[in-house]
Motif scaffolding. Structure first.
Motif, PDB file in Angstrom:
ATOM      1  N   LEU A  25       0.834  -1.203   0.000  1.00 26.23           N
ATOM      2  CA  LEU A  25       0.000   0.000   0.000  1.00 26.23           C
ATOM      3  C   LEU A  25       0.870   1.256   0.000  1.00 26.23           C
ATOM      4  N   LEU A  26       1.898   1.256   0.845  1.00 28.98           N
ATOM      5  CA  LEU A  26       2.795   2.410   0.929  1.00 28.98           C
ATOM      6  C   LEU A  26       3.526   2.650  -0.392  1.00 28.98           C
ATOM      7  N   ARG A  29       1.201   4.161  -2.959  1.00 28.58           N
ATOM      8  CA  ARG A  29       0.947   5.586  -2.705  1.00 28.58           C
ATOM      9  C   ARG A  29       2.145   6.445  -3.076  1.00 28.58           C
ATOM     10  N   VAL A 306       4.210   6.570  10.524  1.00 18.64           N
ATOM     11  CA  VAL A 306       4.300   6.186   9.109  1.00 18.64           C
ATOM     12  C   VAL A 306       3.459   7.128   8.233  1.00 18.64           C
ATOM     13  N   ALA A 307       2.422   7.761   8.806  1.00 16.96           N
ATOM     14  CA  ALA A 307       1.664   8.767   8.046  1.00 16.96           C
ATOM     15  C   ALA A 307       2.596   9.894   7.601  1.00 16.96           C
ATOM     16  N   LYS A 311       3.742  10.856   3.791  1.00 13.62           N
ATOM     17  CA  LYS A 311       3.614  12.201   3.190  1.00 13.62           C
ATOM     18  C   LYS A 311       4.918  12.635   2.538  1.00 13.62           C
ATOM     19  N   ARG A 314       5.335  10.665  -0.630  1.00 18.76           N
ATOM     20  CA  ARG A 314       4.445  11.111  -1.694  1.00 18.76           C
ATOM     21  C   ARG A 314       4.752  12.532  -2.162  1.00 18.76           C
ATOM     22  N   VAL A 316       4.168  15.285  -0.463  1.00 12.94           N
ATOM     23  CA  VAL A 316       3.117  16.226  -0.082  1.00 12.94           C
ATOM     24  C   VAL A 316       3.281  16.728   1.356  1.00 12.94           C
ATOM     25  N   GLN A 318       4.180  18.988   4.468  1.00 12.67           N
ATOM     26  CA  GLN A 318       4.189  20.436   4.677  1.00 12.67           C
ATOM     27  C   GLN A 318       4.913  20.749   5.977  1.00 12.67           C
TER      28      GLN A 318
END
Lengths: 401, 401
Positions: A25-26, A29, A306-307, A311, A314, A316, A318
């Motif tokens: 999944l990772l 993404r 891991v979130a 990010k 990916r 993204v 910030q």
């Protein structure tokens, strides 16, 4: 993408586990696999499936150009601080669950990350697996935030829940929490509120752009809560929760404190039990929003760690809109105002009423009552008067509203 | 940054209000002021402070190069669809609260946005002001999501809350909701579950990458819930909530449905009352997380709309990881399994037990009982057998777990 995990304890193990179990999944993404190249720990783990990745020397990570991301889950603000600084200075992004380090050195580490064009992310530092920091900044930060009130510590919430459900004393409930692995053998950081103070300092820095030292936040733990207080609260339909609170008044005052509060059943915070955490945010347009979930534990905390990794992978991520100054903002709460549950001894009910103003008696066995709303200053003045009359406060809990 | 608002109803008015009241904060975050240049509505608003911005002709917006962002808060999937398409084709990002349009044409509109290098964002379409879609995708999407269960409709939650607190009938509670402005004069979309079906279709598309037509989702409303059902639920400590549910089993089945569920007091969904919404997400590492807040109303919905505007203005917007296909995924729930509360008539308790298997009687006044867990298929087979014996189902509510 290759990364290193610093610290192979509970959270480090959970993080490694998630990176492996959810690898497909990772990778889908991120558009590329995310691979653990090193796990740095001074201990030996000969039986671990990750044994071949475990090294003792952080400088191997620091000098490895293949490593673009470091997960710091050592905890504390000593070695973790040194390793984080060095990783960031080497241009590697750092993801952490380390609230102590973020609360004490977050502004400095964020500044280094920005300068080096990498990231310092710490979603896991507050609320375990619950997405809190990112929603607070990204989906709610355009509101004027007047309040953040959070059940930020699972250990104390478990203890308080048990005190309510079984009538147990604090000591008995703590012993039970320790037996279940929810409390450490030295539970000071949890039960005295220091853990919650670090977390509300971080939330306050994100909400206000100001920096708060956890050491300067009024921090009252739950050691003093008696079975009698629990019974009195239950009788009038309140629960007791240890809250970290950030309050911004219309006149520009900022109040931060950590203390047990008596919470009415109507509040969504009231029903948050056991080891769960809940963070309520009030904005001028969104009104009350609450985030709820597991505030600790290997797997939920790994999810938040891991979130942040996800990010960055990916593209993204910030930069957290954290405090823009290194200086410590004032956290004087003299004018913080609340109704109070107070139990006194040494004076009669009549004298107590004269001293504390209009009160609402609560018990026939003790001199326990609810006061009208009063500031911290006003309350302390009344306590002095009580003491001058030969009385003393047995118990005192603020009411949440 | 200059934008246009399409539709000056409740949400449009709230959005304009927030863009003005929080203008300073928004400008500080974006690094430039965000200005409303037009409000498009066919009605007249001579007394509005925004009267000078109100125009009737969308093509003025469409052809104005200064407008980089359009807020669509018209609702419905006709004019809103036409305007959104045209805005995106003109390279303007579109932000919306329009769940009907997102549920029906979201995949197509997202594809146009991607092709044109602009954004189509819809945080406000689900959960009003509550940040749900972005956390689900960005902070939880690296979990395997096995469940999303949401109280997604404030009107029905208000009605059900009133039925529990006052013992009112559905009709009386609906009338009260209408009197308070919480239900429309034609409450069909809310009470029949269509609104919730659109929202769970959107959540399902974000969680699975598959597209679900709200029309093909089993949708049962709350019209059939009787005061007797409420009393029976309350007696065993359950509440009743209209849930939109997305369930992904280990074997790869996807179940989507909207129906009233009986919810045990331990569930965090149980305590969500009145017009509030709550969305529970279960991931393989994070476990249960819940998002709570105001699911409707001008100001909270405006908060979510403006959150998306704010992200575009800050340059941090991300394309929602929505369904990657236009084709409708199967939503057969034959094998969805649940315990059930069932009330039958026309047969005695003994016959009911033989037909429904082991049951737990609930009432002395009616033939009401809880069944063991059974699939939809199995339940329907039993209902046929009941009818063959001359009996019929008076009421039927699934149990949440």
């Amino acid at each position: 993408m290759k990364l290193a995990i610093l610290g192979f304890g509970t959270v480090g193990g959970g993080t490694a586990d998630m990176l492996v179990k959810n690898a497909e999944l990772l990778a889908a993404r991120a558009g590329e696999p995310i691979e653990i190249k090193y796990i740095v720990d001074i201990r030996e783990f000969p039986d671990s499936p990750f044994a071949d990745k475990i090294i003792k020397d952080f400088s191997v990570v620091e000098s490895d150009k293949e490593i673009s991301l470091v997960i710091e889950v050592i905890g504390g603000a000593k070695i973790a601080y040194d390793f984080t600084r060095r990783a960031l200075l080497a241009g590697k992004s750092v993801v952490t669950s380390n609230k102590e380090l973020v609360a004490t050195h977050g502004a400095e580490l964020l500044a280094i990350a920005k300068e080096k064009g990498c990231f310092y992310l710490f979603e896991a530092a507050v609320g375990g697996g619950i997405p809190v920091l990112s929603p607070l900044t990204n989906e709610l930060g355009h509101n004027e935030i007047s309040e953040i009130s959070g059940i930020l510590n699972g250990t104390t919430n478990y203890i308080l829940t048990r005190m309510f459900s079984s009538g147990a004393s604090f000591e008995a409930a703590l012993a039970e929490a320790q037996a279940k692995g929810y409390a450490e053998s030295d539970p000071t950081a949890d039960v005295e509120g220091h853990d919650a103070a670090r977390k509300i300092a971080i939330l306050g820095a994100l909400a206000s752009g100001k920096l708060f030292s956890a050491d300067h936040i009024l921090t009252e733990g739950i050691r003093g809560i008696r079975a009698e207080d629990v019974a009195a609260a239950a009788k009038i339909g309140y629960s007791i929760k240890l809250l970290g609170r950030y309050l911004a008044t219309r006149s520009g005052d900022l109040f931060l404190l950590v203390a047990p509060f008596m919470i009415p059943a109507e509040s969504p915070l009231s029903g948050i039990s056991d080891v769960y955490n809940g963070v309520l945010v009030r904005g001028n347009f969104v009104d009350d929003v609450m985030f709820y979930g597991r505030g600790a534990g290997a797997a939920p905390t790994a999810s938040a760690v891991v979130a942040d990794v996800d990010k960055i992978a990916r593209g993204v991520a910030q930069r957290p809109l954290f405090a823009n100054a290194e200086s410590d903002a004032l956290t004087d709460i003299s004018f913080f105002s609340a109704r109070r549950y107070v139990v006194v001894e040494g004076v009669d009910a009549n004298a107590a009423q004269i001293i504390f103003g209009e009160t609402e008696p609560l018990s026939s066995e003790e001199n326990a009552f609810l006061t009208v709303e009063m500031s911290e200053d006003s309350y302390l003045t009344r306590v002095k008067r009580l003491e001058a009359c030969g009385g003393s406060v047995v118990s005192h809990i603020r009411l949440y509203r």
